[in-house]
Design a protein around this motif. Structure first.
Motif, PDB file in Angstrom:
ATOM      1  N   ARG A 134       0.810  -1.217   0.000  1.00 22.51           N
ATOM      2  CA  ARG A 134       0.000   0.000   0.000  1.00 22.51           C
ATOM      3  C   ARG A 134       0.846   1.271   0.000  1.00 22.51           C
ATOM      4  O   ARG A 134       0.533   2.221  -0.725  1.00 22.51           O
ATOM      5  N   HIS A 135       1.923   1.293   0.778  1.00 23.54           N
ATOM      6  CA  HIS A 135       2.722   2.524   0.881  1.00 23.54           C
ATOM      7  C   HIS A 135       3.370   2.914  -0.443  1.00 23.54           C
ATOM      8  O   HIS A 135       3.668   4.077  -0.673  1.00 23.54           O
ATOM      9  N   ARG A 136       3.565   1.949  -1.345  1.00 23.74           N
ATOM     10  CA  ARG A 136       4.139   2.250  -2.666  1.00 23.74           C
ATOM     11  C   ARG A 136       3.136   2.919  -3.595  1.00 23.74           C
ATOM     12  O   ARG A 136       3.503   3.398  -4.658  1.00 23.74           O
ATOM     13  N   GLU A 155       0.843   5.343  -2.496  1.00 28.29           N
ATOM     14  CA  GLU A 155       0.297   6.544  -1.855  1.00 28.29           C
ATOM     15  C   GLU A 155       0.459   7.792  -2.714  1.00 28.29           C
ATOM     16  O   GLU A 155      -0.320   8.741  -2.586  1.00 28.29           O
ATOM     17  N   ASN A 156       1.472   7.829  -3.576  1.00 25.02           N
ATOM     18  CA  ASN A 156       1.735   9.007  -4.399  1.00 25.02           C
ATOM     19  C   ASN A 156       1.916   8.591  -5.849  1.00 25.02           C
ATOM     20  O   ASN A 156       2.216   7.443  -6.150  1.00 25.02           O
ATOM     21  N   ARG A 188      -5.541   4.707  -4.895  1.00 25.72           N
ATOM     22  CA  ARG A 188      -4.403   3.775  -4.836  1.00 25.72           C
ATOM     23  C   ARG A 188      -4.584   2.642  -5.845  1.00 25.72           C
ATOM     24  O   ARG A 188      -3.640   2.242  -6.521  1.00 25.72           O
TER      25      ARG A 188
END
Length: 168
Positions: free
Chosen positions: A35-37, A39-40, A98
């Motif tokens: 998920r953190h990959r 976020e942007n 996302r």
């Protein structure tokens, strides 16, 4: 070159299987992204100067054809379909955003496999297979970008208005 050593019908089968494999592998790799990959947007996914929702709507008329294409976001266990929003609150919209990044990356990666066909095909089939990779993946990339622009625009308008009071 494989086409010189193997009968043409077999080369065609190899090409079809290769495209299927490339799509499956890149889709699975995108599915496995943490998920953190997502976020942007990053360099590849960021909005370009010419892009806005009107570009996709007025120039590409994306709203007329996007729902006719297949959607495989839930193909792998735990995946998310992008046919409809799961939730209209900010968290649900951010999750959807996302997932558009995940899908777009999967299609960019699949398209990036296209030059591999040059390794075993003669020049003309290589060009046709690369063109196929671009023509098949670009519409899906455009859909993800269009949806992300719409959702991020909505989230931005909500944030400018301030918090919404809870429903009673």
């Amino acid at each position: 070159m494989l086409a010189q050593q193997v009968p043409l019908p077999l080369v065609v089968v190899i090409d079809v299987v290769a495209w299927g494999l490339f799509h499956a592998v890149t889709g699975y790799l995108a599915h496995r992204l943490p998920r953190h990959r997502l976020e942007n947007d990053g360099w590849l996914l960021r909005t370009r100067a010419f892009e806005d929702a009107r570009f996709y709507r007025d120039r590409l008329r994306i709203h007329r054809w996007k729902d006719r294409l297949p959607e495989a976001g839930n193909l792998f266990a735990g995946g998310v379909s992008k046919r409809e929003l799961a939730s209209l609150d900010d968290d649900g919209l951010e999750a959807f955003t996302r997932e558009t990044r995940r899908a777009e990356l999967g299609h960019w990666w699949a398209m990036a496999c296209a030059p591999l066909f040059v390794l075993w095909n003669p020049p003309l089939p290589s060009v046709l297979l690369v063109a196929y990779g671009v023509l098949v993946n670009l519409p899906f990339i455009a859909i993800q970008r269009y949806n992300r622009l719409r959702i991020t625009g909505l989230l931005g308008r909500r944030r400018r208005r301030g918090p919404t009071p809870p429903a009673t």
